[in-house]
Design a protein around this motif. Structure first.
Motif, PDB file in Angstrom:
ATOM      1  N   VAL A  89     -13.776  10.212 -38.653  1.00 49.86           N
ATOM      2  CA  VAL A  89     -14.994  10.032 -39.451  1.00 49.86           C
ATOM      3  C   VAL A  89     -14.759   9.092 -40.632  1.00 49.86           C
ATOM      4  O   VAL A  89     -15.642   8.325 -41.011  1.00 49.86           O
ATOM      5  CB  VAL A  89     -15.509  11.410 -39.937  1.00 49.86           C
ATOM      6  CG1 VAL A  89     -16.622  11.261 -40.936  1.00 49.86           C
ATOM      7  CG2 VAL A  89     -15.959  12.244 -38.753  1.00 49.86           C
ATOM      8  N   LYS A  90     -13.577   9.111 -41.196  1.00 50.45           N
ATOM      9  CA  LYS A  90     -13.273   8.255 -42.347  1.00 50.45           C
ATOM     10  C   LYS A  90     -13.341   6.768 -41.992  1.00 50.45           C
ATOM     11  O   LYS A  90     -13.527   5.925 -42.862  1.00 50.45           O
ATOM     12  CB  LYS A  90     -11.879   8.566 -42.889  1.00 50.45           C
ATOM     13  CG  LYS A  90     -11.742   9.952 -43.468  1.00 50.45           C
ATOM     14  CD  LYS A  90     -10.305  10.205 -43.905  1.00 50.45           C
ATOM     15  CE  LYS A  90     -10.105  11.639 -44.327  1.00 50.45           C
ATOM     16  NZ  LYS A  90      -8.710  11.931 -44.651  1.00 50.45           N
ATOM     17  N   ARG A  94     -15.972   1.153 -41.214  1.00 54.54           N
ATOM     18  CA  ARG A  94     -15.145   0.001 -40.865  1.00 54.54           C
ATOM     19  C   ARG A  94     -15.267  -0.313 -39.369  1.00 54.54           C
ATOM     20  O   ARG A  94     -15.404  -1.468 -38.966  1.00 54.54           O
ATOM     21  CB  ARG A  94     -13.681   0.243 -41.225  1.00 54.54           C
ATOM     22  CG  ARG A  94     -12.816  -0.961 -40.863  1.00 54.54           C
ATOM     23  CD  ARG A  94     -11.330  -0.862 -41.138  1.00 54.54           C
ATOM     24  NE  ARG A  94     -10.741   0.391 -40.746  1.00 54.54           N
ATOM     25  CZ  ARG A  94     -10.338   1.339 -41.605  1.00 54.54           C
ATOM     26  NH1 ARG A  94     -10.479   1.166 -42.898  1.00 54.54           N
ATOM     27  NH2 ARG A  94      -9.800   2.445 -41.158  1.00 54.54           N
ATOM     28  N   ILE A  95     -15.282   0.720 -38.537  1.00 55.05           N
ATOM     29  CA  ILE A  95     -15.389   0.512 -37.093  1.00 55.05           C
ATOM     30  C   ILE A  95     -16.748  -0.092 -36.738  1.00 55.05           C
ATOM     31  O   ILE A  95     -16.827  -1.021 -35.927  1.00 55.05           O
ATOM     32  CB  ILE A  95     -15.147   1.839 -36.340  1.00 55.05           C
ATOM     33  CG1 ILE A  95     -13.676   2.260 -36.490  1.00 55.05           C
ATOM     34  CG2 ILE A  95     -15.512   1.711 -34.869  1.00 55.05           C
ATOM     35  CD1 ILE A  95     -13.389   3.677 -36.063  1.00 55.05           C
ATOM     36  N   ASP A 116     -20.902  11.169 -31.139  1.00 57.66           N
ATOM     37  CA  ASP A 116     -19.777  12.034 -30.777  1.00 57.66           C
ATOM     38  C   ASP A 116     -18.421  11.380 -31.043  1.00 57.66           C
ATOM     39  O   ASP A 116     -17.385  11.953 -30.720  1.00 57.66           O
ATOM     40  CB  ASP A 116     -19.876  12.478 -29.318  1.00 57.66           C
ATOM     41  CG  ASP A 116     -19.684  11.338 -28.320  1.00 57.66           C
ATOM     42  OD1 ASP A 116     -19.475  10.179 -28.726  1.00 57.66           O
ATOM     43  OD2 ASP A 116     -19.745  11.618 -27.102  1.00 57.66           O
ATOM     44  N   GLY A 117     -18.421  10.175 -31.632  1.00 56.85           N
ATOM     45  CA  GLY A 117     -17.180   9.490 -31.965  1.00 56.85           C
ATOM     46  C   GLY A 117     -16.596   8.674 -30.829  1.00 56.85           C
ATOM     47  O   GLY A 117     -15.429   8.292 -30.866  1.00 56.85           O
ATOM     48  N   TRP A 160      -7.541   3.361 -35.548  1.00 61.80           N
ATOM     49  CA  TRP A 160      -6.447   4.193 -36.020  1.00 61.80           C
ATOM     50  C   TRP A 160      -6.036   3.916 -37.464  1.00 61.80           C
ATOM     51  O   TRP A 160      -5.121   4.559 -37.978  1.00 61.80           O
ATOM     52  CB  TRP A 160      -5.237   4.020 -35.124  1.00 61.80           C
ATOM     53  CG  TRP A 160      -5.436   4.536 -33.732  1.00 61.80           C
ATOM     54  CD1 TRP A 160      -6.192   5.595 -33.336  1.00 61.80           C
ATOM     55  CD2 TRP A 160      -4.858   4.003 -32.545  1.00 61.80           C
ATOM     56  NE1 TRP A 160      -6.118   5.756 -31.986  1.00 61.80           N
ATOM     57  CE2 TRP A 160      -5.312   4.795 -31.471  1.00 61.80           C
ATOM     58  CE3 TRP A 160      -4.006   2.934 -32.281  1.00 61.80           C
ATOM     59  CZ2 TRP A 160      -4.934   4.553 -30.149  1.00 61.80           C
ATOM     60  CZ3 TRP A 160      -3.624   2.706 -30.978  1.00 61.80           C
ATOM     61  CH2 TRP A 160      -4.100   3.502 -29.919  1.00 61.80           C
ATOM     62  N   ALA A 161      -6.696   2.992 -38.126  1.00 63.50           N
ATOM     63  CA  ALA A 161      -6.309   2.635 -39.501  1.00 63.50           C
ATOM     64  C   ALA A 161      -6.299   3.884 -40.375  1.00 63.50           C
ATOM     65  O   ALA A 161      -7.146   4.766 -40.241  1.00 63.50           O
ATOM     66  CB  ALA A 161      -7.270   1.591 -40.067  1.00 63.50           C
ATOM     67  N   LYS A 162      -5.338   3.931 -41.279  1.00 61.90           N
ATOM     68  CA  LYS A 162      -5.160   5.135 -42.100  1.00 61.90           C
ATOM     69  C   LYS A 162      -5.771   5.032 -43.488  1.00 61.90           C
ATOM     70  O   LYS A 162      -5.785   6.002 -44.212  1.00 61.90           O
ATOM     71  CB  LYS A 162      -3.660   5.455 -42.227  1.00 61.90           C
ATOM     72  CG  LYS A 162      -3.066   5.854 -40.913  1.00 61.90           C
ATOM     73  CD  LYS A 162      -1.649   6.299 -41.075  1.00 61.90           C
ATOM     74  CE  LYS A 162      -1.120   6.694 -39.710  1.00 61.90           C
ATOM     75  NZ  LYS A 162       0.175   7.342 -39.794  1.00 61.90           N
TER      76      LYS A 162
END
Length: 163
Positions: A89-90, A94-95, A116-117, A160-162
């Motif tokens: 969700v974070k 950006r996505i 649903d992501g 996958w960016a943190k």
């Protein structure tokens, strides 16, 4: 469909005559049978558009992704690939920005992020039953695989960016 299967089919595919008056789904089924393409499972829905879903998977960058071709009585055939699932969700904003950039760069593809992501990639193929072409669908599948080979790592880096 795995890359080696995709390459074999692309070299051998021939369009054959389906019975006159056949639906798009029937024509695609005939195309698959006559070209010995057997990595699709089909499901016919009892809906107003007589939808048939041809399910398979594609491989890009070592990842197996579910893919389905939705063929019905409308003018549109949709090739849909589930590129990723379980998005953090974070990273959603950006996505979404990254997917919008991909959509602007590549005319044929439409990426979207579902609630649903899951990230999906769609290709819409307009045709009526009389002009439906199994070879075109087969060609577009190869283009999708090539495209995903080119963009998958960068897309997943965004997923996958943190930060």
């Amino acid at each position: 469909m795995a890359k080696n299967e995709e390459n074999d089919v692309q070299e051998e595919a021939v369009e054959t005559a389906a019975p006159e008056g056949a639906s798009k789904a029937e024509k695609f089924q005939t195309f698959l049978k006559e070209n010995d393409i057997n990595f699709f499972e089909s499901q016919t829905l009892a809906d107003e558009f007589h939808t048939t879903i041809f399910r398979s998977r594609i491989e890009a960058k070592g990842q197996i992704m579910p893919m389905a071709i939705f063929i019905d009585d409308s003018i549109f055939t949709i090739i849909r690939t589930n590129v990723a699932a379980g998005i953090n969700v974070k990273n959603v904003d950006r996505i979404k920005n990254y997917l919008n950039a991909l959509n602007a760069e590549y005319k044929i593809f439409k990426y979207y992020l579902r609630e649903d992501g899951s990230i999906y990639l769609d290709v819409c193929v307009p045709s009526v039953a009389e002009t439906f072409d199994g070879i075109m669908i087969r060609t577009l599948l190869g283009i999708i695989v090539k495209h995903l080979e080119d963009v998958y790592e960068d897309l997943m880096a965004e997923v996958w960016a943190k930060d």
